[in-house]
Design an enzyme around this catalytic site. Structure first.
Site, PDB file in Angstrom:
ATOM      1  N   LYS A 128     -20.336  39.441  14.829  1.00 38.52           N
ATOM      2  CA  LYS A 128     -19.844  40.787  15.142  1.00 38.52           C
ATOM      3  C   LYS A 128     -18.917  41.221  14.027  1.00 38.52           C
ATOM      4  O   LYS A 128     -18.338  40.375  13.332  1.00 38.52           O
ATOM      5  CB  LYS A 128     -19.060  40.760  16.463  1.00 38.52           C
ATOM      6  CG  LYS A 128     -18.918  42.109  17.121  1.00 38.52           C
ATOM      7  CD  LYS A 128     -20.149  42.471  17.939  1.00 38.52           C
ATOM      8  CE  LYS A 128     -20.085  43.840  18.516  1.00 38.52           C
ATOM      9  NZ  LYS A 128     -21.156  44.065  19.498  1.00 38.52           N
ATOM     10  N   ASP A 156     -22.177  49.615  17.309  1.00 36.33           N
ATOM     11  CA  ASP A 156     -21.394  49.324  18.515  1.00 36.33           C
ATOM     12  C   ASP A 156     -20.509  50.575  18.686  1.00 36.33           C
ATOM     13  O   ASP A 156     -20.868  51.653  18.191  1.00 36.33           O
ATOM     14  CB  ASP A 156     -20.565  48.035  18.349  1.00 36.33           C
ATOM     15  CG  ASP A 156     -19.997  47.522  19.676  1.00 36.33           C
ATOM     16  OD1 ASP A 156     -20.727  46.850  20.418  1.00 36.33           O
ATOM     17  OD2 ASP A 156     -18.824  47.794  19.991  1.00 36.33           O
TER      18      ASP A 156
HETATM   19  P1  NDP Z   1     -20.041  54.706  21.760  1.00 38.93           P
HETATM   20  O1  NDP Z   1     -19.070  54.783  20.658  1.00 38.93           O
HETATM   21  O2  NDP Z   1     -21.345  55.406  21.642  1.00 38.93           O
HETATM   22  O3  NDP Z   1     -19.368  55.213  23.132  1.00 38.93           O
HETATM   23  C1  NDP Z   1     -18.224  54.602  23.616  1.00 38.93           C
HETATM   24  C2  NDP Z   1     -17.789  55.308  24.893  1.00 38.93           C
HETATM   25  O4  NDP Z   1     -16.761  54.553  25.512  1.00 38.93           O
HETATM   26  C3  NDP Z   1     -17.210  56.676  24.628  1.00 38.93           C
HETATM   27  O5  NDP Z   1     -17.430  57.504  25.738  1.00 38.93           O
HETATM   28  C4  NDP Z   1     -15.725  56.370  24.460  1.00 38.93           C
HETATM   29  O6  NDP Z   1     -14.872  57.468  24.735  1.00 38.93           O
HETATM   30  C5  NDP Z   1     -15.521  55.286  25.482  1.00 38.93           C
HETATM   31  N1  NDP Z   1     -14.443  54.400  25.027  1.00 38.93           N
HETATM   32  C6  NDP Z   1     -14.426  53.655  23.890  1.00 38.93           C
HETATM   33  N2  NDP Z   1     -13.265  52.994  23.754  1.00 38.93           N
HETATM   34  C7  NDP Z   1     -12.529  53.337  24.821  1.00 38.93           C
HETATM   35  C8  NDP Z   1     -11.237  52.989  25.259  1.00 38.93           C
HETATM   36  N3  NDP Z   1     -10.460  52.135  24.551  1.00 38.93           N
HETATM   37  N4  NDP Z   1     -10.818  53.520  26.435  1.00 38.93           N
HETATM   38  C9  NDP Z   1     -11.600  54.373  27.143  1.00 38.93           C
HETATM   39  N5  NDP Z   1     -12.854  54.737  26.772  1.00 38.93           N
HETATM   40  C10 NDP Z   1     -13.296  54.231  25.634  1.00 38.93           C
HETATM   41  O7  NDP Z   1     -20.251  53.138  22.015  1.00 38.93           O
HETATM   42  P2  NDP Z   1     -21.446  52.408  22.786  1.00 38.93           P
HETATM   43  O8  NDP Z   1     -21.948  53.243  23.899  1.00 38.93           O
HETATM   44  O9  NDP Z   1     -22.403  51.911  21.769  1.00 38.93           O
HETATM   45  O10 NDP Z   1     -20.705  51.117  23.368  1.00 38.93           O
HETATM   46  C11 NDP Z   1     -20.118  51.092  24.671  1.00 38.93           C
HETATM   47  C12 NDP Z   1     -19.959  49.652  25.124  1.00 38.93           C
HETATM   48  O11 NDP Z   1     -21.249  49.011  25.158  1.00 38.93           O
HETATM   49  C13 NDP Z   1     -19.093  48.756  24.241  1.00 38.93           C
HETATM   50  O12 NDP Z   1     -18.462  47.795  25.042  1.00 38.93           O
HETATM   51  C14 NDP Z   1     -20.122  48.050  23.350  1.00 38.93           C
HETATM   52  O13 NDP Z   1     -19.632  46.828  22.834  1.00 38.93           O
HETATM   53  C15 NDP Z   1     -21.228  47.821  24.372  1.00 38.93           C
HETATM   54  N6  NDP Z   1     -22.559  47.583  23.837  1.00 38.93           N
HETATM   55  C16 NDP Z   1     -23.152  48.444  22.958  1.00 38.93           C
HETATM   56  C17 NDP Z   1     -24.427  48.203  22.508  1.00 38.93           C
HETATM   57  C18 NDP Z   1     -25.140  49.155  21.617  1.00 38.93           C
HETATM   58  O14 NDP Z   1     -26.320  48.899  21.342  1.00 38.93           O
HETATM   59  N7  NDP Z   1     -24.554  50.242  21.178  1.00 38.93           N
HETATM   60  C19 NDP Z   1     -25.161  46.991  22.904  1.00 38.93           C
HETATM   61  C20 NDP Z   1     -24.484  46.199  23.907  1.00 38.93           C
HETATM   62  C21 NDP Z   1     -23.223  46.487  24.318  1.00 38.93           C
HETATM   63  P3  NDP Z   1     -14.176  58.255  23.516  1.00 38.93           P
HETATM   64  O15 NDP Z   1     -15.264  59.024  22.862  1.00 38.93           O
HETATM   65  O16 NDP Z   1     -13.152  59.102  24.182  1.00 38.93           O
HETATM   66  O17 NDP Z   1     -13.591  57.194  22.619  1.00 38.93           O
HETATM   67  O1  2IT Z   2     -22.976  44.246  21.743  1.00 40.59           O
HETATM   68  C1  2IT Z   2     -24.134  44.320  21.302  1.00 40.59           C
HETATM   69  O2  2IT Z   2     -25.043  43.598  21.712  1.00 40.59           O
HETATM   70  C2  2IT Z   2     -24.419  45.349  20.284  1.00 40.59           C
HETATM   71  N1  2IT Z   2     -23.533  46.105  19.919  1.00 40.59           N
HETATM   72  C3  2IT Z   2     -25.790  45.435  19.664  1.00 40.59           C
HETATM   73  C4  2IT Z   2     -25.948  44.420  18.558  1.00 40.59           C
HETATM   74  C5  2IT Z   2     -27.215  44.523  17.760  1.00 40.59           C
HETATM   75  O3  2IT Z   2     -27.305  43.758  16.785  1.00 40.59           O
HETATM   76  O4  2IT Z   2     -28.114  45.312  18.061  1.00 40.59           O
END
Ligand code: NDP
Ligand code: 2IT
Length: 449
Positions: A126, A166
């Site tokens: 990561k 992420d």
């Molecule tokens: P994005 O940046 O697209 O969206 C993040 C969302 O979460 C936004 O709505 C943001 O609000 C909110 N958020 C982020 N940080 C905070 C915080 N500290 N407090 C409150 N709200 C918060 O990210 P993703 O959707 O890609 O990721 C969301 C989660 O999913 C994370 O935990 C990530 O690790 C996990 N994840 C992502 C994957 C991926 O493929 N993208 C795969 C697997 C897991 P704001 O805009 O106001 O910051």
């Molecule tokens: O938390 C996760 O699994 C991710 N942000 C996606 C990682 C990836 O390599 O697609």
């Protein structure tokens, strides 16, 4: 926890001082492994867990860049290459002001087991930075990404380390990062990053995969209790990549998502969230969630609201936290469990505090840990790597079918492992043990490295 595991955990805490999220993730995984370590003393003899909790390599670097006013800014970049027993390090990059080495280590540690659960040949890693992309122009984001990659490129490669997105890193950032990698190396090495645009090496369904996959996992889990999403009322926290496509999938399966959120507030929409409006606001306009309520008469916006408290006001069947770590605490879990919520499914990484998980499980609420439920994103990243390696591009139907099959297989392997260890329905134990065994066996085979 057995005395040997407790003493190992003490060591991990001591040697990684000031990294509470990594401590939390390590405690959770080690807490599940007692039975498997006792039944297989060769893992302890080979110090598998001592090695697994120590990253193979940790990179920290300076990222200087120039903002639009000509000021020179300095951020910190990280990449933790945690474990490569099963394949190249694989895991996303997070750009958020809260990112520290401890954040990246917790995420990298979780990623080892998640990636193993997919059954695909990917190790765990990561990375990220404390850079805050909010309010930055495209040109600033590009310059930051170029500077970040100017250091990181030397550590990457399609057989070495393959980042993706992420929090704060989506298609735009992956484009700038890939462009700089290509420029520096003079190689069109598509498989070095995933989450690329579908026109230049990306896979169909990668954008949707994490959210879609989490809902498919939830669907399989609900089916074990004779339930489904048909007619279900759902809360999805966040409004980013994972949240958006979780909402879309719930609607495809006949449920209704009543509310979503961002770090500033909560939107409750009595007609159900309009995914197309939300997608346009977040992906095209990069607007705040408050703008959704301004454009949708059926929606209310609550600044600084608590999305989980809505379960006390309106009937809710399923909660899917998709924002960030530790966003759902014991108070929220008590509200959910006390108001008839049947399942909590982690779309984000570690969104539920340990106390929340305890409350949910004690109340008999189905609980899916992120390392199993949100593995669809990284699994589809591995499918993107497969397409890049074979210089091919799959159809939407085929890519989505593969995702569906992988999520079903992860669900079944967690459920079967939990049964085998005498804890039916314990998806935390199932995910930790099934993921651990796959990595541990590979580490044994590869010798002391
Ligand atoms: P994005 O940046 O697209 O969206 C993040 C969302 O979460 C936004 O709505 C943001 O609000 C909110 N958020 C982020 N940080 C905070 C915080 N500290 N407090 C409150 N709200 C918060 O990210 P993703 O959707 O890609 O990721 C969301 C989660 O999913 C994370 O935990 C990530 O690790 C996990 N994840 C992502 C994957 C991926 O493929 N993208 C795969 C697997 C897991 P704001 O805009 O106001 O910051
Ligand atoms: O938390 C996760 O699994 C991710 N942000 C996606 C990682 C990836 O390599 O697609």
């Amino acid at each position: 926890m057995t005395p040997a595991l407790s003493s190992l955990l003490d060591d991990v805490l001591r040697r990684n001082a000031g990294e509470p999220e990594f401590h939390q993730a390590a405690r959770e995984v080690l807490g599940s492994l007692g039975p498997v370590i006792e039944a297989n003393p060769h893992y302890a003899r080979a110090a598998v867990l001592e090695r697994m909790t120590e990253p193979e390599r940790q990179l920290i670097f300076r990222v200087p860049w120039t903002d639009d006013e000509g000021n020179i800014r300095v951020n910190r970049g990280f990449r933790v290459e945690f474990n490569s027993a099963l394949g190249p390090y694989k895991g996303g990059l997070r750009f958020h002001p809260s990112v520290t080495l401890g954040t990246v280590k917790f995420l990298g540690f979780e990623q080892i087991f998640k990636n193993a659960l997919t059954g695909l040949p990917i190790g765990g890693g990561k990375g990220g930075s404390d850079f805050d992309p909010k309010g930055r122009s495209d040109a600033e984001v590009m310059r930051f990404c170029q500077s970040f990659m100017t250091e990181l490129y030397r550590h990457l490669g399609e057989y070495t380390d393959v980042p993706a997105g992420d929090i704060g890193v989506g298609g735009r950032e992956i484009g700038y990062l890939f462009g700089q990698y290509k420029r520096i190396t003079n190689r069109y090495e598509s498989g070095v990053l995933t989450g690329k645009g579908v026109g230049w090496g990306g896979s169909l369904v990668r954008t949707e995969a994490t959210g879609f996959g989490a809902v498919v996992f939830a669907q399989r889990m609900l089916a074990t209790r004779g339930r489904s999403f048909d007619g279900a009322r759902v809360l999805v926290s966040g409004s980013g990549n994972v949240a958006l496509y979780a909402i879309q999938k719930v609607h495809q399966l006949g449920g209704t998502v009543m509310a979503c959120s961002d770090s500033s507030g909560v939107v409750y929409d009595r007609d159900g969230i309009d995914v197309e409006l939300l997608r346009r606001l977040k992906e095209v306009e990069r607007a705040r969630l408050s703008e959704y309520a301004a454009r949708r008469p059926s929606a209310d916006y609550r600044a600084n609201g608590d999305i989980w408290a809505l379960a006390a006001e309106t009937p809710i069947d399923v909660a899917i936290p998709c924002a960030t770590q530790n966003e759902l605490d014991a108070t929220a879990a008590t509200t959910l469990a006390g108001n008839g919520v049947a399942a909590v499914v982690e779309g984000a990484n570690m969104p539920c505090t340990p106390e929340a998980v305890h409350v949910l499980r004690a109340a008999g609420v189905l609980f899916a840990p992120g390392k199993a439920a949100n593995a669809g994103g990284v699994a589809t990243s591995a499918l993107e790597m497969q397409q890049n390696a074979s210089r091919d591009a799959w159809t939407l139907e085929y890519a989505e079918q593969r995702l569906d099959d992988i999520m079903t297989a992860i669900h079944d392997s967690c459920a079967e492992t939990a049964e085998q260890y005498g804890a039916p329905g314990d998806y935390v134990l199932g995910a930790n043990v099934a993921g651990f065994v796959r990595v541990a066996d590979a580490m044994l085979a590869l010798g002391v490295i």
